[in-house]
Design an enzyme around this catalytic site. Structure first.
Site, PDB file in Angstrom:
ATOM      1  N   GLY A 103       0.838  -1.188   0.000  1.00  0.00           N
ATOM      2  CA  GLY A 103       0.000   0.000   0.000  1.00  0.00           C
ATOM      3  C   GLY A 103       0.871   1.235   0.000  1.00  0.00           C
ATOM      4  O   GLY A 103       2.063   1.153   0.301  1.00  0.00           O
ATOM      5  N   CYS A 130       5.211  -6.231   1.496  1.00  0.00           N
ATOM      6  CA  CYS A 130       5.569  -4.814   1.438  1.00  0.00           C
ATOM      7  C   CYS A 130       4.929  -4.053   2.619  1.00  0.00           C
ATOM      8  O   CYS A 130       5.267  -4.317   3.756  1.00  0.00           O
ATOM      9  CB  CYS A 130       5.193  -4.223   0.084  1.00  0.00           C
ATOM     10  SG  CYS A 130       5.980  -2.635  -0.216  1.00  0.00           S
ATOM     11  N   TYR A 131       3.984  -3.146   2.364  1.00  0.00           N
ATOM     12  CA  TYR A 131       3.345  -2.441   3.486  1.00  0.00           C
ATOM     13  C   TYR A 131       2.767  -3.442   4.487  1.00  0.00           C
ATOM     14  O   TYR A 131       2.832  -3.235   5.703  1.00  0.00           O
ATOM     15  CB  TYR A 131       2.237  -1.517   2.968  1.00  0.00           C
ATOM     16  CG  TYR A 131       1.487  -0.790   4.070  1.00  0.00           C
ATOM     17  CD1 TYR A 131       2.033   0.347   4.662  1.00  0.00           C
ATOM     18  CD2 TYR A 131       0.256  -1.254   4.522  1.00  0.00           C
ATOM     19  CE1 TYR A 131       1.359   1.001   5.688  1.00  0.00           C
ATOM     20  CE2 TYR A 131      -0.427  -0.606   5.545  1.00  0.00           C
ATOM     21  CZ  TYR A 131       0.129   0.523   6.124  1.00  0.00           C
ATOM     22  OH  TYR A 131      -0.531   1.173   7.137  1.00  0.00           O
ATOM     23  N   HIS A 217       7.844  -7.951  -3.953  1.00  0.00           N
ATOM     24  CA  HIS A 217       6.543  -8.321  -4.530  1.00  0.00           C
ATOM     25  C   HIS A 217       6.625  -9.659  -5.265  1.00  0.00           C
ATOM     26  O   HIS A 217       7.126  -9.714  -6.389  1.00  0.00           O
ATOM     27  CB  HIS A 217       6.070  -7.222  -5.488  1.00  0.00           C
ATOM     28  CG  HIS A 217       5.681  -5.975  -4.767  1.00  0.00           C
ATOM     29  ND1 HIS A 217       4.418  -5.763  -4.286  1.00  0.00           N
ATOM     30  CD2 HIS A 217       6.411  -4.897  -4.407  1.00  0.00           C
ATOM     31  CE1 HIS A 217       4.375  -4.598  -3.672  1.00  0.00           C
ATOM     32  NE2 HIS A 217       5.566  -4.047  -3.722  1.00  0.00           N
ATOM     33  N   GLU A 219       4.244 -11.201  -6.548  1.00  0.00           N
ATOM     34  CA  GLU A 219       3.168 -11.316  -7.537  1.00  0.00           C
ATOM     35  C   GLU A 219       3.549 -10.796  -8.919  1.00  0.00           C
ATOM     36  O   GLU A 219       2.824 -11.008  -9.872  1.00  0.00           O
ATOM     37  CB  GLU A 219       1.910 -10.598  -7.029  1.00  0.00           C
ATOM     38  CG  GLU A 219       2.001  -9.077  -6.898  1.00  0.00           C
ATOM     39  CD  GLU A 219       2.620  -8.594  -5.583  1.00  0.00           C
ATOM     40  OE1 GLU A 219       3.292  -9.398  -4.900  1.00  0.00           O
ATOM     41  OE2 GLU A 219       2.453  -7.412  -5.250  1.00  0.00           O
ATOM     42  N   SER A 271     -23.478  -9.491 -26.787  1.00  0.00           N
ATOM     43  CA  SER A 271     -22.825  -8.543 -27.684  1.00  0.00           C
ATOM     44  C   SER A 271     -21.790  -9.223 -28.562  1.00  0.00           C
ATOM     45  O   SER A 271     -21.318  -8.639 -29.524  1.00  0.00           O
ATOM     46  CB  SER A 271     -22.123  -7.474 -26.865  1.00  0.00           C
ATOM     47  OG  SER A 271     -21.004  -8.058 -26.233  1.00  0.00           O
ATOM     48  N   GLY A 272     -21.421 -10.432 -28.165  1.00  0.00           N
ATOM     49  CA  GLY A 272     -20.324 -11.077 -28.889  1.00  0.00           C
ATOM     50  C   GLY A 272     -18.998 -10.882 -28.179  1.00  0.00           C
ATOM     51  O   GLY A 272     -17.999 -11.490 -28.514  1.00  0.00           O
ATOM     52  N   GLY A 273     -18.978 -10.034 -27.168  1.00  0.00           N
ATOM     53  CA  GLY A 273     -17.776  -9.873 -26.343  1.00  0.00           C
ATOM     54  C   GLY A 273     -17.634 -11.102 -25.460  1.00  0.00           C
ATOM     55  O   GLY A 273     -18.596 -11.847 -25.255  1.00  0.00           O
ATOM     56  N   VAL A 274     -16.434 -11.275 -24.924  1.00  0.00           N
ATOM     57  CA  VAL A 274     -16.180 -12.519 -24.197  1.00  0.00           C
ATOM     58  C   VAL A 274     -17.030 -12.619 -22.927  1.00  0.00           C
ATOM     59  O   VAL A 274     -17.513 -13.695 -22.582  1.00  0.00           O
ATOM     60  CB  VAL A 274     -14.664 -12.723 -23.932  1.00  0.00           C
ATOM     61  CG1 VAL A 274     -14.114 -11.646 -23.036  1.00  0.00           C
ATOM     62  CG2 VAL A 274     -14.383 -14.083 -23.364  1.00  0.00           C
ATOM     63  N   ASP A 275     -17.262 -11.510 -22.249  1.00  0.00           N
ATOM     64  CA  ASP A 275     -17.999 -11.591 -20.984  1.00  0.00           C
ATOM     65  C   ASP A 275     -19.440 -12.051 -21.194  1.00  0.00           C
ATOM     66  O   ASP A 275     -19.902 -12.999 -20.564  1.00  0.00           O
ATOM     67  CB  ASP A 275     -18.006 -10.238 -20.262  1.00  0.00           C
ATOM     68  CG  ASP A 275     -16.611  -9.735 -19.986  1.00  0.00           C
ATOM     69  OD1 ASP A 275     -15.675 -10.551 -20.049  1.00  0.00           O
ATOM     70  OD2 ASP A 275     -16.450  -8.535 -19.730  1.00  0.00           O
ATOM     71  N   SER A 276     -20.157 -11.352 -22.065  1.00  0.00           N
ATOM     72  CA  SER A 276     -21.555 -11.735 -22.231  1.00  0.00           C
ATOM     73  C   SER A 276     -21.644 -13.115 -22.883  1.00  0.00           C
ATOM     74  O   SER A 276     -22.555 -13.889 -22.585  1.00  0.00           O
ATOM     75  CB  SER A 276     -22.333 -10.687 -23.033  1.00  0.00           C
ATOM     76  OG  SER A 276     -21.909 -10.645 -24.372  1.00  0.00           O
ATOM     77  N   SER A 277     -20.689 -13.467 -23.729  1.00  0.00           N
ATOM     78  CA  SER A 277     -20.726 -14.784 -24.369  1.00  0.00           C
ATOM     79  C   SER A 277     -20.563 -15.899 -23.342  1.00  0.00           C
ATOM     80  O   SER A 277     -21.305 -16.875 -23.336  1.00  0.00           O
ATOM     81  CB  SER A 277     -19.608 -14.918 -25.401  1.00  0.00           C
ATOM     82  OG  SER A 277     -19.782 -13.974 -26.418  1.00  0.00           O
ATOM     83  N   LYS A 436     -10.778 -11.359 -15.674  1.00  0.00           N
ATOM     84  CA  LYS A 436     -10.957 -11.461 -17.126  1.00  0.00           C
ATOM     85  C   LYS A 436     -10.302 -12.715 -17.720  1.00  0.00           C
ATOM     86  O   LYS A 436     -10.898 -13.410 -18.535  1.00  0.00           O
ATOM     87  CB  LYS A 436     -10.357 -10.227 -17.786  1.00  0.00           C
ATOM     88  CG  LYS A 436     -10.656 -10.103 -19.252  1.00  0.00           C
ATOM     89  CD  LYS A 436     -12.013  -9.510 -19.425  1.00  0.00           C
ATOM     90  CE  LYS A 436     -12.283  -9.090 -20.850  1.00  0.00           C
ATOM     91  NZ  LYS A 436     -13.543  -8.351 -20.920  1.00  0.00           N
TER      92      LYS A 436
END
Ligand code: XMP
Length: 581
Positions: A103, A130-131, A217, A219, A271-277, A436
């Site tokens: 942070g 870290c923090y 870090h 990550e 919509s054809g986007g990955v999320d809604s698909s 995502k």
């Protein structure tokens, strides 16, 4: 101060995360006002059987989400919660371990986020990064002080005692640091495990109390043994088995959707986007033909995109799909509109209208249909029985809207674009626990074609906001669509599509003079915009090879009669934005 200045261009593994729900923009860009989510985020992806969970407490570090992502990469479910979440909420999740993120604060700063009293008494291992480590050291009686120099970027780590956390790892390694305050002495009873050039104490542990800390870090990819350190913490110290995977997510979500929806009817704006698909496919797997997808073709899509969506869902996956050809309606609304925000508003408002009409039509059909015992229009939509609406809300949206605590503050700010409040839908949000790239993995698991799984983000208002400074007419849209098609085609052939966050064309409302075949021309200029990015918050212009640029430009000029000039946008973000409008 920890984490203060942003380190130079970090490239975390994998793609970045959706920002504020606008990425992968499943639809026009207006805020949504549908009823608040009813699906709890709380453990939403943990699975039927008790899956191990790691809670990451967010102290505001720039890599906090990444920590949760990396934990999941190890096959362990992880949630990012605000650092001040009540202790009971953490305890209720029965985490196997807790990670305190980095942070920007100094532990000595007024108002610095404190360690929740009782956190160390929960009986599970705690690791501060870290923090997070400085906080532990400060609270437990060690010495944290501001050093003469900060430590930002790559650093050499010397492991003096592997202890439990660093056991078996090389004595000398590199790591990524981003801090100004430094630990000079571990708290009593702790062992110092490592040091770095500027940190006398860069890793600590107290085996008996199960408390660990690392200054660097793990990550980020610039800490080569970072993932191994996380794995050691998860497996050896917290006793987690790697059981979290795209397949387990899909299975679990399908079960949850069935529970939520029962025999109800579900509608999904596709919509054809990955999320809604992916959301639509999960729901279809769960409740079959109780789902109807509505695909509104506003005529602002890329070439062949509408057909691809319809054929994938209707023909391949046999998902009931209503495809609405609304091009002329949208073009009508865009007549004379040149201001970017006015375009967005016009598109958003029309989208709502079309979607609402389709939803009403479907509800009518289910109620007996026009001419049946409940004729169309007789009962306002708001008085009809509750139906379900699928939204592709992602975990990053949940976090940005107030944390993953399932609080009612969730902004339903993307996907279906501003649904009216009297559409009394209960939301189904099967992606609420996913990042995502996990959505993409689930999509691949469900057999979604690669083209859809890896689709670059595309703004809801579509090509209309890429006709810059002018009206989005059918003729201009067609020119832009063709140019965009050539660009995508060449970029795919060059194998660069996935490397780029976005690649697209812009058509400014200007013409320039040229000469072609001994004739003077007065044609359109096409701008090529290609960027690399992790999360769209910042972006760099992509260094596309000259040969590729040449091939693209010459195809555009040869194949599109109206185009006589092609230019390249070499602006990064900031100072530019990715889109031009
Ligand atoms: P900018 O242009 O702000 O874009 O750098 C960041 C990301 O957001 C997308 N974008 C939009 N998405 N409606 C959307 O749904 C919009 O109005 C909109 N404007 C920008 C853009 O494509 C990029 O990925």
């Amino acid at each position: 101060m920890s984490d203060a200045p942003k380190p130079p261009a970090i490239a975390p593994v994998g793609r970045g995360l959706a920002a504020g729900g606008v990425l992968d923009a499943e639809s026009p860009g207006e805020p949504v006002t549908a009823t608040p989510a009813t699906v709890p985020a709380d453990g939403a992806g943990r699975g039927a059987t008790e899956l191990a969970e790691i809670v990451v407490l967010d102290y505001g570090g720039q890599y906090s989400q990444l920590i949760a992502r990396r934990v999941r990469d190890c096959g362990v479910f992880s949630e990012l919660l605000p650092h001040n979440v009540p202790l009971e909420e953490i305890a209720a999740r029965k985490p196997r371990g807790i990670i305190l993120s980095g942070g920007p604060a100094s532990v000595y700063a007024e108002g610095a986020p404190p360690l929740e009293p009782g956190l160390l008494e929960l009986g599970v291992p705690v690791m501060g990064i870290c923090y997070g480590m400085q906080l532990l050291v400060h609270e437990l009686g060690g010495r944290v002080e501001q050093a003469e120099v900060g430590e930002f970027g790559r650093s050499d780590l010397h492991v003096s005692d592997g202890g439990r956390l660093l056991d078996g790892l090389p004595r000398e390694q590199t790591c990524w640091m981003s801090h100004r305050d430094t630990v000079f002495e571990p708290p009593p009873g702790f062992t110092a495990l490592a040091s770095s050039s500027a940190s006398p104490v860069a890793a600590i542990e107290h085996r008996g109390r199960g408390i660990y800390g690392i200054q660097f870090h793990p990550e980020v990819v610039h800490t080569p043994y970072g993932q191994e350190i996380l794995t050691r913490f998860l497996n050896e110290i917290c006793g987690c088995e790697p059981t979290w995977s795209a397949a387990s997510i899909a299975e679990d979500q399908i079960r949850r959707i069935r529970e939520q929806v029962g025999s109800g009817k579900v509608i999904c704006g596709l919509s054809g986007g990955v999320d809604s698909s992916v959301a639509a496919l999960l729901v279809h797997r769960a409740v079959g033909d109780q789902l109807t997808c509505v695909f509104v073709d506003h005529g602002l899509m890329r070439k062949d995109e509408g057909e691809q969506v319809v054929s994938t869902f209707r023909d391949t996956f046999k998902v009931p799909l209503v495809a609405v050809d609304a091009e002329s309606r949208f073009l009508e609304k865009l007549k004379g509109v040149t201001d970017p925000e006015a375009k967005r508003k016009a598109i958003g408002a029309e989208f709502i209208r079309v979607f609402e009409e389709e939803a009403a039509r479907l509800a009518d059909a289910e109620d007996g249909g026009p001419g049946g015992d409940r004729p169309s229009g007789e009962r306002p939509i708001k008085d009809r029985p509750a139906r379900f609406l699928v939204q592709g809300t992602l975990y990053s949206d949940v976090i940005e809207s107030g944390g993953g605590t399932g609080a009612a503050t969730i902004k339903s700010h993307h996907n279906v674009g501003g649904l009216p409040e009297d559409l009394q839908f209960e939301l189904v949000e099967p992606l609420r626990a996913l990042f995502k790239d996990e959505v993409r993995a689930v999509g691949a698991e469900l057999g979604l074609p690669e083209r859809l799984v890896w689709r670059q983000p595309f703004p809801g208002p579509g090509l209309a906001i890429r006709i810059v400074g002018g009206e989005a007419t059918k003729q201009r849209l067609d020119v832009l669509r063709e140019a965009d098609h050539i660009l995508q085609d060449e970029i795919r052939k060059a194998g660069l599509y996935r490397e780029l966050w976005q690649s697209f064309c812009v058509l400014p409302d200007v013409r320039t003079v040229g000469v072609q075949g001994d004739e003077r021309t007065y044609g359109y200029v096409v701008v090529i915009r290609a960027v690399t990015s992790d999360d769209a918050m910042t972006a760099d212009w992509a260094r596309l090879p000259y040969d590729l640029l040449e091939a693209i430009a010459s195809r555009m000029i040869n194949e599109i009669r109206e185009v006589n000039r092609v230019v390249l946008d070499i602006t990064s973000k900031p100072p530019g934005t990715i889109e031009w409008e």
